[in-house]
Design a protein around this motif. Structure first.
Motif, PDB file in Angstrom:
ATOM      1  N   ARG A  99       7.260   1.987  16.180  1.00 15.89           N
ATOM      2  CA  ARG A  99       6.812   2.375  14.837  1.00 15.89           C
ATOM      3  C   ARG A  99       7.309   1.364  13.813  1.00 15.89           C
ATOM      4  O   ARG A  99       6.597   1.024  12.867  1.00 15.89           O
ATOM      5  N   ALA A 100       8.521   0.877  14.001  1.00 14.82           N
ATOM      6  CA  ALA A 100       9.095  -0.104  13.074  1.00 14.82           C
ATOM      7  C   ALA A 100       8.248  -1.378  13.070  1.00 14.82           C
ATOM      8  O   ALA A 100       7.972  -1.941  11.999  1.00 14.82           O
ATOM      9  N   ASP A 101       7.845  -1.853  14.254  1.00 14.95           N
ATOM     10  CA  ASP A 101       6.969  -3.031  14.328  1.00 14.95           C
ATOM     11  C   ASP A 101       5.647  -2.758  13.630  1.00 14.95           C
ATOM     12  O   ASP A 101       5.118  -3.608  12.922  1.00 14.95           O
ATOM     13  N   ALA A 102       5.104  -1.550  13.840  1.00 15.44           N
ATOM     14  CA  ALA A 102       3.824  -1.189  13.201  1.00 15.44           C
ATOM     15  C   ALA A 102       3.955  -1.279  11.684  1.00 15.44           C
ATOM     16  O   ALA A 102       3.111  -1.880  11.013  1.00 15.44           O
ATOM     17  N   ASP A 103       5.011  -0.684  11.146  1.00 14.36           N
ATOM     18  CA  ASP A 103       5.210  -0.697   9.692  1.00 14.36           C
ATOM     19  C   ASP A 103       5.432  -2.108   9.166  1.00 14.36           C
ATOM     20  O   ASP A 103       4.864  -2.497   8.137  1.00 14.36           O
ATOM     21  N   ARG A 104       6.231  -2.892   9.867  1.00 14.97           N
ATOM     22  CA  ARG A 104       6.539  -4.265   9.426  1.00 14.97           C
ATOM     23  C   ARG A 104       5.278  -5.125   9.427  1.00 14.97           C
ATOM     24  O   ARG A 104       4.973  -5.803   8.430  1.00 14.97           O
ATOM     25  N   ILE A 105       4.535  -5.084  10.510  1.00 15.19           N
ATOM     26  CA  ILE A 105       3.333  -5.913  10.632  1.00 15.19           C
ATOM     27  C   ILE A 105       2.269  -5.460   9.638  1.00 15.19           C
ATOM     28  O   ILE A 105       1.625  -6.279   8.978  1.00 15.19           O
ATOM     29  N   PHE A 106       2.086  -4.148   9.501  1.00 18.15           N
ATOM     30  CA  PHE A 106       1.099  -3.615   8.563  1.00 18.15           C
ATOM     31  C   PHE A 106       1.424  -4.055   7.140  1.00 18.15           C
ATOM     32  O   PHE A 106       0.546  -4.513   6.399  1.00 18.15           O
ATOM     33  N   MET A 117      -6.879   2.417   5.646  1.00 18.44           N
ATOM     34  CA  MET A 117      -6.183   3.618   6.129  1.00 18.44           C
ATOM     35  C   MET A 117      -4.702   3.284   6.238  1.00 18.44           C
ATOM     36  O   MET A 117      -4.340   2.417   7.031  1.00 18.44           O
ATOM     37  N   PRO A 118      -3.845   3.933   5.454  1.00 17.54           N
ATOM     38  CA  PRO A 118      -2.410   3.666   5.576  1.00 17.54           C
ATOM     39  C   PRO A 118      -1.903   4.133   6.939  1.00 17.54           C
ATOM     40  O   PRO A 118      -2.520   4.968   7.597  1.00 17.54           O
ATOM     41  N   MET A 119      -0.769   3.596   7.366  1.00 21.40           N
ATOM     42  CA  MET A 119      -0.168   4.003   8.633  1.00 21.40           C
ATOM     43  C   MET A 119       0.098   5.507   8.593  1.00 21.40           C
ATOM     44  O   MET A 119       0.680   6.017   7.637  1.00 21.40           O
ATOM     45  N   ASP A 121       0.198   9.247  11.505  1.00 19.17           N
ATOM     46  CA  ASP A 121       0.001   9.822  12.833  1.00 19.17           C
ATOM     47  C   ASP A 121      -1.418  10.375  12.906  1.00 19.17           C
ATOM     48  O   ASP A 121      -1.854  11.110  12.019  1.00 19.17           O
ATOM     49  N   MET A 122      -2.126  10.016  13.980  1.00 22.66           N
ATOM     50  CA  MET A 122      -3.520  10.418  14.142  1.00 22.66           C
ATOM     51  C   MET A 122      -3.683  11.452  15.251  1.00 22.66           C
ATOM     52  O   MET A 122      -2.842  11.562  16.141  1.00 22.66           O
ATOM     53  N   PHE A 123      -4.812  12.171  15.215  1.00 22.00           N
ATOM     54  CA  PHE A 123      -5.046  13.248  16.174  1.00 22.00           C
ATOM     55  C   PHE A 123      -5.121  12.767  17.613  1.00 22.00           C
ATOM     56  O   PHE A 123      -4.864  13.524  18.538  1.00 22.00           O
ATOM     57  N   TRP A 124      -5.425  11.498  17.858  1.00 22.81           N
ATOM     58  CA  TRP A 124      -5.512  10.995  19.228  1.00 22.81           C
ATOM     59  C   TRP A 124      -4.149  10.549  19.770  1.00 22.81           C
ATOM     60  O   TRP A 124      -4.034  10.107  20.897  1.00 22.81           O
ATOM     61  N   GLY A 125      -3.108  10.661  18.946  1.00 23.15           N
ATOM     62  CA  GLY A 125      -1.760  10.396  19.416  1.00 23.15           C
ATOM     63  C   GLY A 125      -1.142   9.101  18.942  1.00 23.15           C
ATOM     64  O   GLY A 125       0.040   8.866  19.174  1.00 23.15           O
ATOM     65  N   ASP A 126      -1.892   8.240  18.277  1.00 22.28           N
ATOM     66  CA  ASP A 126      -1.362   6.967  17.812  1.00 22.28           C
ATOM     67  C   ASP A 126      -0.838   7.080  16.385  1.00 22.28           C
ATOM     68  O   ASP A 126      -1.306   7.889  15.591  1.00 22.28           O
ATOM     69  N   TYR A 127       0.111   6.237  16.075  1.00 22.96           N
ATOM     70  CA  TYR A 127       0.537   5.945  14.712  1.00 22.96           C
ATOM     71  C   TYR A 127      -0.311   4.741  14.356  1.00 22.96           C
ATOM     72  O   TYR A 127      -0.230   3.689  15.010  1.00 22.96           O
ATOM     73  N   TYR A 128      -1.180   4.842  13.342  1.00 23.17           N
ATOM     74  CA  TYR A 128      -2.296   3.917  13.194  1.00 23.17           C
ATOM     75  C   TYR A 128      -2.624   3.654  11.731  1.00 23.17           C
ATOM     76  O   TYR A 128      -2.487   4.539  10.888  1.00 23.17           O
ATOM     77  N   GLY A 129      -3.074   2.424  11.452  1.00 24.23           N
ATOM     78  CA  GLY A 129      -3.549   2.077  10.123  1.00 24.23           C
ATOM     79  C   GLY A 129      -4.544   0.936  10.186  1.00 24.23           C
ATOM     80  O   GLY A 129      -4.591   0.190  11.176  1.00 24.23           O
ATOM     81  N   MET A 130      -5.366   0.813   9.143  1.00 28.12           N
ATOM     82  CA  MET A 130      -6.384  -0.244   9.054  1.00 28.12           C
ATOM     83  C   MET A 130      -6.271  -0.953   7.715  1.00 28.12           C
ATOM     84  O   MET A 130      -6.036  -0.319   6.690  1.00 28.12           O
ATOM     85  N   LEU A 131      -6.489  -2.272   7.743  1.00 30.21           N
ATOM     86  CA  LEU A 131      -6.491  -3.043   6.512  1.00 30.21           C
ATOM     87  C   LEU A 131      -7.305  -4.320   6.686  1.00 30.21           C
ATOM     88  O   LEU A 131      -7.629  -4.715   7.802  1.00 30.21           O
ATOM     89  N   THR A 132      -7.623  -4.935   5.570  1.00 32.19           N
ATOM     90  CA  THR A 132      -8.230  -6.262   5.538  1.00 32.19           C
ATOM     91  C   THR A 132      -7.217  -7.161   4.846  1.00 32.19           C
ATOM     92  O   THR A 132      -6.755  -6.849   3.742  1.00 32.19           O
TER      93      THR A 132
END
Length: 153
Positions: A99-106, A117-119, A121-132
């Motif tokens: 999760r720390a890597d996800a937040d840092r990279i995002f 989409m900010p980081m 927790d999603m219904f499919w089980g991932d901690y997830y976000g989208m950006l350009t």
């Protein structure tokens, strides 16, 4: 860390992925249609609105095809969202190891960019976000504790 291409199509994802499957072989380890998403997914912050037109409900919400050590992934873009064109039809999906890597990279990729989409927790089980990013490259950042850094599906 693994980077996988994520392809977006205006309603023909199933046709495209069956074409690639015929070429590369294999099976789809994951295929979800819009009408298979759980109703509670509407309540999650950042989760795509499930207001999919009835004639598009059987469209592909997410599909995955393993090719070598990578995973080719894709989706249909509902007509209620901006349709894709060359340049907006591909994202890079980074599956990280924490999760720390996800937040840092995002956060780093988001500097000067636009968050779709900010980081979260999603219904499919991932901690997830989208950006350009500031160079107009689309990114999806994903962490799944159960997969422990393996390719996202």
């Amino acid at each position: 860390m693994i980077i996988n291409p994520y392809l977006n199509f205006n309603g023909n994802t199933e046709e495209v992925f069956n074409f690639y499957k015929a070429i590369f072989g294999g099976d789809f380890p994951f295929l979800m249609r819009f009408n298979q998403a759980p109703p509670e997914s509407n309540d999650q912050e950042g989760c795509m609105d499930q207001g999919i037109p009835e004639d598009e409900a059987n469209g592909i919400m997410h599909i995955a095809l393993p090719i070598g050590k990578s995973m080719l992934m894709g989706t249909d873009v509902p007509s209620t969202m901006p349709q894709v064109t060359a340049g907006t039809n591909i994202s890079l999906c980074v599956s990280v190891d924490s999760r720390a890597d996800a937040d840092r990279i995002f956060a780093a990729l988001g500097e000067g960019g636009t968050v779709q989409m900010p980081m979260a927790d999603m219904f499919w089980g991932d901690y997830y976000g989208m950006l350009t990013d500031k160079f107009q490259i689309q990114w999806m950042i994903s962490y799944n504790e159960a997969q422990d850094g393996k390719a996202a599906q």
